[in-house]
Design a protein around this motif. Structure first.
Motif, PDB file in Angstrom:
ATOM      1  N   GLU A 181       0.862  -1.173   0.000  1.00 10.98           N
ATOM      2  CA  GLU A 181       0.000   0.000   0.000  1.00 10.98           C
ATOM      3  C   GLU A 181       0.899   1.222   0.000  1.00 10.98           C
ATOM      4  N   ASN A 182       0.678   2.121  -0.952  1.00  8.81           N
ATOM      5  CA  ASN A 182       1.535   3.302  -1.076  1.00  8.81           C
ATOM      6  C   ASN A 182       3.011   2.914  -1.174  1.00  8.81           C
ATOM      7  N   GLU A 183       3.251   1.809  -1.908  1.00  8.97           N
ATOM      8  CA  GLU A 183       4.612   1.316  -2.199  1.00  8.97           C
ATOM      9  C   GLU A 183       5.353   0.885  -0.949  1.00  8.97           C
ATOM     10  N   ARG A 184       4.600   0.446   0.076  1.00 13.91           N
ATOM     11  CA  ARG A 184       5.211  -0.081   1.301  1.00 13.91           C
ATOM     12  C   ARG A 184       4.480  -1.337   1.730  1.00 13.91           C
ATOM     13  N   ALA A 185       5.236  -2.279   2.302  1.00 18.39           N
ATOM     14  CA  ALA A 185       4.627  -3.491   2.853  1.00 18.39           C
ATOM     15  C   ALA A 185       5.271  -3.796   4.199  1.00 18.39           C
ATOM     16  N   LEU A 186       4.450  -4.255   5.148  1.00 16.54           N
ATOM     17  CA  LEU A 186       4.940  -4.675   6.465  1.00 16.54           C
ATOM     18  C   LEU A 186       5.197  -6.173   6.421  1.00 16.54           C
ATOM     19  N   ILE A 187       6.424  -6.575   6.778  1.00 16.12           N
ATOM     20  CA  ILE A 187       6.783  -7.997   6.721  1.00 16.12           C
ATOM     21  C   ILE A 187       7.428  -8.431   8.030  1.00 16.12           C
ATOM     22  N   THR A 188       7.580  -9.739   8.170  1.00 20.12           N
ATOM     23  CA  THR A 188       8.433 -10.317   9.214  1.00 20.12           C
ATOM     24  C   THR A 188       9.685 -10.814   8.510  1.00 20.12           C
ATOM     25  N   ASP A 191      15.185 -12.319  10.546  1.00 19.74           N
ATOM     26  CA  ASP A 191      15.538 -12.316  11.968  1.00 19.74           C
ATOM     27  C   ASP A 191      14.307 -12.244  12.854  1.00 19.74           C
ATOM     28  N   ASN A 192      13.150 -12.506  12.265  1.00 18.30           N
ATOM     29  CA  ASN A 192      11.868 -12.479  12.979  1.00 18.30           C
ATOM     30  C   ASN A 192      11.545 -11.097  13.534  1.00 18.30           C
ATOM     31  N   GLN A 193      12.074 -10.070  12.882  1.00 16.04           N
ATOM     32  CA  GLN A 193      11.751  -8.689  13.225  1.00 16.04           C
ATOM     33  C   GLN A 193      10.698  -8.151  12.267  1.00 16.04           C
ATOM     34  N   ARG A 194       9.972  -7.142  12.742  1.00 16.45           N
ATOM     35  CA  ARG A 194       9.041  -6.449  11.852  1.00 16.45           C
ATOM     36  C   ARG A 194       9.819  -5.422  11.038  1.00 16.45           C
ATOM     37  N   LEU A 204      13.202  -0.375   4.254  1.00 18.17           N
ATOM     38  CA  LEU A 204      12.951   1.030   4.551  1.00 18.17           C
ATOM     39  C   LEU A 204      13.109   1.298   6.050  1.00 18.17           C
ATOM     40  N   HIS A 205      12.583   0.395   6.878  1.00 22.33           N
ATOM     41  CA  HIS A 205      12.660   0.540   8.336  1.00 22.33           C
ATOM     42  C   HIS A 205      12.646  -0.835   8.980  1.00 22.33           C
ATOM     43  N   LYS A 206      13.390  -0.952  10.085  1.00 24.77           N
ATOM     44  CA  LYS A 206      13.332  -2.139  10.932  1.00 24.77           C
ATOM     45  C   LYS A 206      12.893  -1.729  12.330  1.00 24.77           C
ATOM     46  N   PHE A 207      12.225  -2.636  13.043  1.00 26.16           N
ATOM     47  CA  PHE A 207      11.661  -2.283  14.344  1.00 26.16           C
ATOM     48  C   PHE A 207      11.977  -3.351  15.388  1.00 26.16           C
ATOM     49  N   LYS A 209      10.131  -3.360  18.105  1.00 31.03           N
ATOM     50  CA  LYS A 209       8.809  -3.666  18.639  1.00 31.03           C
ATOM     51  C   LYS A 209       7.964  -4.407  17.597  1.00 31.03           C
ATOM     52  N   ASN A 210       6.857  -4.981  18.078  1.00 30.05           N
ATOM     53  CA  ASN A 210       5.964  -5.752  17.229  1.00 30.05           C
ATOM     54  C   ASN A 210       4.967  -4.816  16.545  1.00 30.05           C
ATOM     55  N   VAL A 211       5.336  -4.328  15.372  1.00 31.14           N
ATOM     56  CA  VAL A 211       4.468  -3.420  14.616  1.00 31.14           C
ATOM     57  C   VAL A 211       3.370  -4.245  13.940  1.00 31.14           C
ATOM     58  N   VAL A 212       2.118  -3.812  14.094  1.00 35.07           N
ATOM     59  CA  VAL A 212       0.993  -4.569  13.539  1.00 35.07           C
ATOM     60  C   VAL A 212       0.185  -3.777  12.523  1.00 35.07           C
ATOM     61  N   ASP A 213       0.418  -2.466  12.401  1.00 31.20           N
ATOM     62  CA  ASP A 213      -0.390  -1.650  11.498  1.00 31.20           C
ATOM     63  C   ASP A 213       0.427  -0.457  11.039  1.00 31.20           C
ATOM     64  N   ILE A 214       0.517  -0.261   9.696  1.00 35.46           N
ATOM     65  CA  ILE A 214       1.282   0.870   9.168  1.00 35.46           C
ATOM     66  C   ILE A 214       0.383   1.831   8.391  1.00 35.46           C
ATOM     67  N   ASN A 215      -0.917   1.746   8.588  1.00 38.53           N
ATOM     68  CA  ASN A 215      -1.853   2.580   7.835  1.00 38.53           C
ATOM     69  C   ASN A 215      -1.723   4.058   8.168  1.00 38.53           C
ATOM     70  N   ALA A 216      -1.144   4.387   9.315  1.00 39.13           N
ATOM     71  CA  ALA A 216      -0.966   5.784   9.690  1.00 39.13           C
ATOM     72  C   ALA A 216       0.476   6.252   9.444  1.00 39.13           C
ATOM     73  N   TYR A 217       1.235   5.521   8.620  1.00 43.04           N
ATOM     74  CA  TYR A 217       2.627   5.849   8.333  1.00 43.04           C
ATOM     75  C   TYR A 217       2.803   7.364   8.128  1.00 43.04           C
ATOM     76  N   PRO A 218       3.847   7.962   8.755  1.00 39.55           N
ATOM     77  CA  PRO A 218       5.003   7.368   9.432  1.00 39.55           C
ATOM     78  C   PRO A 218       4.779   7.022  10.906  1.00 39.55           C
ATOM     79  N   TYR A 219       3.529   6.968  11.330  1.00 40.82           N
ATOM     80  CA  TYR A 219       3.210   6.536  12.695  1.00 40.82           C
ATOM     81  C   TYR A 219       2.709   5.100  12.636  1.00 40.82           C
TER      82      TYR A 219
END
Length: 503
Positions: A181-188, A191-194, A204-207, A209-219
């Motif tokens: 969505e908007n040229e971004r995807a959330l994956i695992t 290294d089992n990181q989000r 683009l970014h590594k986290f 914490k357990n990120v579950v929703d990126i619809n409010a990107y960059p939040y």
């Protein structure tokens, strides 16, 4: 009694709807025409029981000899399929029946938004073709659309990214097929990181914490796996809200300025612009405009308006509150029994006492003032009288939602007690010649008209979809049933089905 006059243009007339073109073609050919758009449709012959392809002139350009059907994809591209002896065979054909992908034991994945690529599934393998039959990606274990111009391809239990030209974008292997969505995807990741990746598979970014929703990107919304509670971070892993909330919901529509954080039946507001959280004592908040919110009271079933700091600025005593954009400016509409207000950005009411709004439109509103109807300008509060209108049929405020931002055209009665329809400017679009006109909920384009005691169906473009010959009608969820001489015809609402059928 009103009769239909059928005239076919050599090409589809400008402004003529696909819905009406189907009616004209059906009348001319005696076949049931469906799925018409872009100059072609599918026609069913009730005598031979065969399906074919019809063009805008009413010519049958191809007729299928198979027991099955034809599905219109777009323009002059169709799926031809047969279902015989528990076997399904399919092909991609043009309007003349030429096979662009041959007739085989296969199925197709044809998303509505892609007019460039199609996935063919056969014998446990999947391939990608263009709509001229050119092979783009050869046989693979699985292929999935990942976005507007990206595929995930499964090979040897590993997923790889490909573009629409069939080029593999990187050697990176993925655990699953993801959606962009908007040229971004959330994956695992490995290294089992989000992680958030771009359309070429790049990080683009590594986290941590357990990120579950990126619809409010960059939040980004996080969730504590142990407690199930939610928090908020940014793309730099800065914590904006601790994981203490039972629910966090970004705004999906409108200006998307806020994120709502709920805890203990109270909703706080995260304002993206200043990156601050505003505590609130209300259970439910709905964004309006200019940092105002509709706040709802359970016990009284009524609403008011609060500001970003949680201060009540309009008492909770209204049955309905909604934001409208008229002439490019934000207004807040309030209704309580017979009282109506339209507030500007300073919460000043621009209506007169006793005014009633009967239609909201993008450039103006229609109001009733002292038993007369006016086209009202929100810019200078001028009112232009709409002549010869005695009554406007009421449209319930529950009609308005994210799909119905403005009112339908207005069903009106004139001084001769005949019904017609006016548009937003007060211009007649359906003449005042009917004993009654019935419009329906949601965004149905079909209307029932009554004349000389008989019923028929038009649309808001004043195109006759049936003759006015029926004794009664029945409104169902998906269709109108029309009865005459113990026979029933069915008109499907266009939002449910692009078809006209008989039972």
């Amino acid at each position: 009694m009103k009769k239909l006059i059928f005239v076919l243009c050599s090409t589809v007339c400008m402004g003529q709807t696909n819905q009406y073109t189907k009616v004209l073609l059906s009348k001319k050919t005696g076949k049931e025409v469906s799925s018409y758009s872009d100059g072609f449709g599918v026609a069913f012959d009730p005598v031979s029981k065969k399906q074919g392809i019809i063009d805008a002139k009413g010519n049958i350009t191809f007729e299928s000899s198979y027991k099955g059907g034809i599905s219109h994809i777009f323009k002059n591209r169709f799926i031809l399929y047969s279902e015989e002896e528990n076997r399904r065979k399919s092909a991609i054909i043009d309007e003349k029946g030429n096979e662009l992908l041959p007739f085989e034991d296969q199925d197709f994945n044809t998303p509505w938004w892609s007019k460039e690529r199609i996935i063919a599934s056969r014998q446990g393998k999947e391939s990608v073709y263009d709509y001229n039959g050119k092979l783009i990606i050869p046989d693979s274990d699985k292929i999935r659309f990942a976005g507007k111009d990206t595929f995930f391809v499964l090979k040897d239990k590993k997923w790889f990214l490909y573009d629409f030209s069939g080029k593999q974008l990187s050697d990176r292997e993925f655990k699953d097929d993801y959606s962009f969505e908007n040229e971004r995807a959330l994956i695992t990741n490995e290294d089992n990181q989000r992680e958030i990746i771009g359309t070429k598979g790049q990080t683009l970014h590594k986290f941590s914490k357990n990120v579950v929703d990126i619809n409010a990107y960059p939040y980004l919304i996080t969730q504590n796996k142990a407690t199930g509670k939610y928090g908020l971070i940014d793309t730099e892993n800065n914590i904006l809200a601790d994981e203490i909330y039972s629910d966090i919901t970004p705004e999906y529509f409108g200006k998307k300025e806020y994120i709502y954080l709920r805890k203990s039946n109270k909703t706080a507001v995260f304002y993206k612009k200043d990156r601050s959280i505003y505590p609130n004592s209300f259970k439910y908040l709905y964004s309006l405009s200019n940092h105002f919110f509709r706040v709802y009271r359970d016990k009284s079933d009524q609403s008011g308006i609060a500001d970003l700091q949680g201060n009540i600025v309009v008492p909770q005593e209204y049955d309905f509150i909604k934001n409208f954009i008229v002439s490019g400016k934000d207004f807040i509409y309030l209704k309580n029994r017979n009282e109506e207000k339209l507030l500007d950005h300073e919460l000043k009411n621009i209506l007169n006492e006793g005014d009633q709004i009967v239609g909201f439109y993008s450039e103006n509103i229609i109001i009733k003032r002292q038993d007369q109807y006016y086209r009202f300008s929100v810019m200078n509060q001028s009112a232009v009288e709409i002549k010869d209108v005695k009554q406007v049929k009421h449209q319930d405020v529950e009609y308005f939602n994210i799909l119905n931002e403005y009112s339908k055209p207005l069903v009106c009665m004139n001084n001769a007690n005949l019904y017609g329809i006016l548009d937003a400017k007060g211009t007649e679009i359906v003449p005042f010649v009917y004993e009654d006109i019935i419009a329906f909920e949601n965004f149905e384009n079909e209307i029932v008209v009554k004349k000389e005691g008989k019923y028929g169906v038009l649309n808001f473009q004043n195109e006759p979809l049936t003759e006015i010959i029926y004794d009664k009608y029945i409104w169902m969820k998906e269709a109108l049933k029309l009865n005459k001489d113990k026979k029933t015809d069915v008109i499907y609402f266009t939002r449910f089905r692009n078809d006209v059928a008989k039972l």
